[in-house]
Design a protein around this motif. Structure first.
Motif, PDB file in Angstrom:
ATOM      1  N   PHE A  15      11.804  49.730  79.953  1.00  0.00           N
ATOM      2  CA  PHE A  15      10.503  49.811  79.299  1.00  0.00           C
ATOM      3  C   PHE A  15      10.197  48.517  78.558  1.00  0.00           C
ATOM      4  N   VAL A  16      11.222  47.967  77.894  1.00  0.00           N
ATOM      5  CA  VAL A  16      11.023  46.713  77.157  1.00  0.00           C
ATOM      6  C   VAL A  16      10.693  45.571  78.122  1.00  0.00           C
ATOM      7  N   LEU A  17      11.426  45.529  79.234  1.00  0.00           N
ATOM      8  CA  LEU A  17      11.160  44.483  80.237  1.00  0.00           C
ATOM      9  C   LEU A  17       9.726  44.573  80.756  1.00  0.00           C
ATOM     10  N   PHE A  18       9.323  45.779  81.074  1.00  0.00           N
ATOM     11  CA  PHE A  18       7.980  45.988  81.604  1.00  0.00           C
ATOM     12  C   PHE A  18       6.930  45.606  80.558  1.00  0.00           C
ATOM     13  N   ALA A  19       7.163  46.021  79.313  1.00  0.00           N
ATOM     14  CA  ALA A  19       6.215  45.689  78.244  1.00  0.00           C
ATOM     15  C   ALA A  19       6.144  44.177  78.034  1.00  0.00           C
ATOM     16  N   CYS A  20       7.305  43.511  78.163  1.00  0.00           N
ATOM     17  CA  CYS A  20       7.321  42.043  78.022  1.00  0.00           C
ATOM     18  C   CYS A  20       6.478  41.402  79.115  1.00  0.00           C
ATOM     19  N   PHE A  21       6.637  41.896  80.344  1.00  0.00           N
ATOM     20  CA  PHE A  21       5.852  41.308  81.430  1.00  0.00           C
ATOM     21  C   PHE A  21       4.367  41.510  81.197  1.00  0.00           C
ATOM     22  N   VAL A  65       9.530  45.349  91.171  1.00  0.00           N
ATOM     23  CA  VAL A  65       8.608  45.848  92.203  1.00  0.00           C
ATOM     24  C   VAL A  65       7.251  46.175  91.587  1.00  0.00           C
ATOM     25  N   ILE A  66       7.251  46.752  90.404  1.00  0.00           N
ATOM     26  CA  ILE A  66       5.964  47.070  89.758  1.00  0.00           C
ATOM     27  C   ILE A  66       5.203  45.785  89.427  1.00  0.00           C
ATOM     28  N   VAL A  67       5.948  44.797  88.957  1.00  0.00           N
ATOM     29  CA  VAL A  67       5.330  43.493  88.674  1.00  0.00           C
ATOM     30  C   VAL A  67       4.727  42.916  89.952  1.00  0.00           C
ATOM     31  N   THR A  68       5.483  43.009  91.035  1.00  0.00           N
ATOM     32  CA  THR A  68       4.992  42.530  92.337  1.00  0.00           C
ATOM     33  C   THR A  68       3.689  43.214  92.695  1.00  0.00           C
ATOM     34  N   THR A  69       3.694  44.505  92.530  1.00  0.00           N
ATOM     35  CA  THR A  69       2.526  45.287  92.920  1.00  0.00           C
ATOM     36  C   THR A  69       1.332  44.958  92.042  1.00  0.00           C
ATOM     37  N   LEU A  70       1.585  44.840  90.747  1.00  0.00           N
ATOM     38  CA  LEU A  70       0.493  44.545  89.820  1.00  0.00           C
ATOM     39  C   LEU A  70      -0.197  43.232  90.176  1.00  0.00           C
TER      40      LEU A  70
END
Lengths: 529, 135
Positions: free
Chosen positions: A11-17, A349-354
């Motif tokens: 969650f922290v990684l995703f929030a950072c991105f 993968v979520i970052v890729t998709t976004l």
């Protein structure tokens, strides 16, 4: 310690991105006060940065999830798909980069309107661009939504729907705020994140096989259930004649379809000069090729470590192969969202998709706002402020439409939408773009025939193909109205699209001579004196 | 100097036969103007009319020599399709290695990869080359 809880860390990684990407978008948005900056904001980037942004656009979630799954389940056919993706970006570099770079154009409509009658060229191209881009947008949104739900450990369709809406909202914010520059920065970040994730996975896979690729591929063949035939063609669609033609059709569709997608061609417009375009696309080809080599290793690793039967049980379409592999590589955890490796890969993968969906939304919205509204409805008389507002409104409209359709098609086989997107692009957009930039005899009639003829043929053949009905993995598996034998119609529709474009120009009504102002003064000197 | 020599245009308009004036002489590259120094580069001749395009030399795109990018794209696509067709048609088992597993399909995939890398290397070299025009 709670901070080391994998779920929290993910969650922290995703929030950072998200924080970093919003910051990039806001920084990019400071100069976005006119349409030129909004659509062509990456003109100041170096060739390497432009190349990484193009590579980021090229590598979508479909490539990451779909190709990995196909390699794990079908062996050699998946490797062929990876190589056709490389061929596709090579064609993009060789054929498309020259005619598309520079000249201050924003969209494909701008490119085609230079040589054809402006209004029909813009309207028809905009319609087909939106129709081609939307299915790919749905695939990405669905993939990101389901991945995020698994990463957060929330089960059920409602969770996937909520995550899809959240991802869709982020996508709209990125595209509307950042424009071309913002999405370009996000693509660069995404390329690095994806590289890091796949290098990590490939290292972990190769370490299991004592750094010996031969052992890896041999074990993959043994564990796949196909034995020695795993690394031969025919595992994806069967050994029948139709199956073999399907493999060829997929290759042509990917190689020719991916190289003319609007969100990719749009990346070439800001690059000034052929030399800079070649340098940027060389970087892009290098990055995509390297990543696909890593994908081949990871796909083979999935077949070798998990085994064909386990992968088919998890997801017969192969889209979950990457996640199954990451769980297998981190066996100490009892569920997916408790695995640190899984969380890191899912985040990538979520970052890729976004990033991919932001680029796709921008391309579709540019076609609507610039070609449809600013140039056709208002005939180019829209003020820069209003055109910019129209572009942002179009992004919101496309985003809302995409989220609604993504929720509706949540349970569809994503491969069907992917096949349709690339087949429609190769059958409709590619002939129009190829003839429009390289053949002086191309007319508006030829443009209409190739665009709508290619699109309609693709829709009809896909509708009556085994991808939609009459097969276990079809969209409607309980119904059977298929009569077209191929899952991917590109083998038929791509030549038909080119033939229609030629026939329309050759036999259709000739355009009346339209006197256009000369683009620039003739260089010839007047008579002396 | 007679009046006829002094005002040739008036005489010409009036239809009276007159001695034609000497043609004007404009400076050319072969004869640089006297004020140009010896170190100045030669000035190319100024064209006085658009170049005439002969219809005899206009050719269709198929008759013109293709740029190397188009030839490279065709070569890469042909190699790839050949590799796919051979692998699909015969599952790559046209064995040219006497059972050693070295098949025609594998050979074509290798050729495919080689063409790709060659094209990539050449493009990279040309993108660094200052001699290539920008368009």
């Amino acid at each position: 310690m709670s901070f080391l809880d994998p779920r929290t860390l993910a969650f922290v990684l995703f929030a950072c991105f998200i924080a970093v990407s919003f910051l990039l978008c806001i920084l990019a948005a400071t100069g976005n006060d006119d349409p030129t900056e909004f659509y062509l904001g990456t003109s100041g980037l170096s060739p390497m940065q432009n190349g990484l942004a193009i590579a980021g656009d090229y590598i979508s979630a479909a490539t990451v999830l779909g190709t990995t799954g196909t390699i794990a389940l079908a062996g050699f056919d998946g490797v062929l798909i990876a190589s056709s993706t490389v061929l596709s970006i090579l064609m993009f570099m060789l054929v498309m980069s020259g005619p598309l770079c520079g000249h201050g154009r924003f969209t494909l409509g701008d490119v085609l309107a230079e040589r054809l009658s402006e209004r029909p060229a813009r309207v028809n191209t905009a319609v087909v661009c939106v129709v081609v881009v939307l299915p790919l947008l749905l695939v990405q949104l669905n993939g990101a939504g389901s991945m995020m739900a698994v990463m957060l450990g929330i089960p059920g369709s409602a969770a996937v729907t909520g995550c899809t809406i959240f991802i869709g909202s982020l996508m709209v914010c990125y595209a509307a705020l950042g424009g071309m520059k913002g999405t370009g920065f996000i693509q660069i970040v995404k390329t690095f994140v994806l590289f890091a994730a796949f290098v990590l996975l490939a290292v972990l896979v190769l370490k299991r096989f004592s750094w010996n690729p031969v052992s890896l591929f041999g074990t993959a063949a043994d564990a796949s259930g196909f034995g020695g035939t795993f690394w031969q063609s025919g595992r994806q669609y069967g050994d029948s004649a139709a199956g073999r033609l399907d493999v060829l059709s997929v290759q042509l569709t990917i190689a020719l379809g991916a190289c003319c997608m609007p969100h990719l061609t749009m990346r070439m417009h800001p690059i000034r000069g052929l030399r800079a375009a070649r340098a940027a696309t060389t970087w892009a080809v290098g990055a995509v090729t390297t990543l696909l080599v890593l994908i081949v290793i990871v796909g083979a690793g999935a077949a070798a470590i998990v085994g064909g039967a386990g992968l088919r049980t998890a997801d017969p379409t192969g889209n979950d192969t990457l996640l199954v592999l990451t769980r297998a590589l981190d066996p100490g955890t009892e569920s997916a969202h408790r695995s640190l490796l899984f969380s890191v890969v899912a985040c990538a993968v979520i970052v890729t998709t976004l990033a991919a969906v932001a680029g796709l939304t921008l391309a579709a919205a540019a076609s609507l706002a610039h070609d449809g509204l600013a140039k056709v409805v208002f005939r180019g008389k829209l003020s820069p402020d209003r055109e910019l507002a129209a572009a942002r409104t179009a992004i919101v409209v496309v985003g809302v439409l995409a989220v609604v359709l993504a929720v509706v098609t949540q349970h569809w086989n994503r491969q069907v939408l992917l096949s349709f997107t690339f087949a429609a692009a190769a059958s409709a957009l590619l002939p129009a773009l190829f003839y429009g930039t390289m053949w002086s005899g191309f007319t508006v009639t030829g443009l209409r025939w190739s665009l709508y003829g290619g699109l309609v043929l693709t829709v009809v053949t896909m509708t009556f193909s085994p991808s939609v009905s009459g097969a276990p993995l079809a969209v409607f598996p309980d119904q059977d109205f298929q009569w077209f034998p191929l899952h991917n119609p590109g083998l038929v529709t791509i030549p038909a699209g080119f033939a229609l474009g030629w026939a329309g120009s050759r036999f259709g009504p000739r355009p009346r001579h339209v006197r256009r102002p000369a683009p620039e003064p003739e260089p010839y000197a007047t008579y002396p004196g | 100097m007679s009046a006829r020599q002094a005002m040739p245009a008036i005489y010409a308009m009036s239809g009276i036969a007159a001695t034609p004036p000497a043609p004007a002489v404009f400076p050319t590259a072969a004869e640089p103007p006297a004020r140009a120094g010896a170190s100045a580069p030669p000035v190319p001749p100024m064209p006085t009319h658009p170049p005439r395009v002969s219809h005899a030399v206009r050719r269709t795109p198929w008759q013109r020599p293709w740029p190397w990018t188009a030839r490279a794209a065709c070569a890469a696509l042909t190699c790839h399709v050949a590799a796919v067709v051979v692998n699909c048609a015969a599952e790559g088992v046209v064995d040219i290695g006497e059972g050693g597993g070295f098949t025609l399909g594998a050979l074509l995939v290798a050729v495919d990869a080689t063409v790709l890398l060659t094209v990539l290397a050449r493009t990279h070299r040309q993108s660094l080359d200052e001699g290539e025009p920008d368009r």
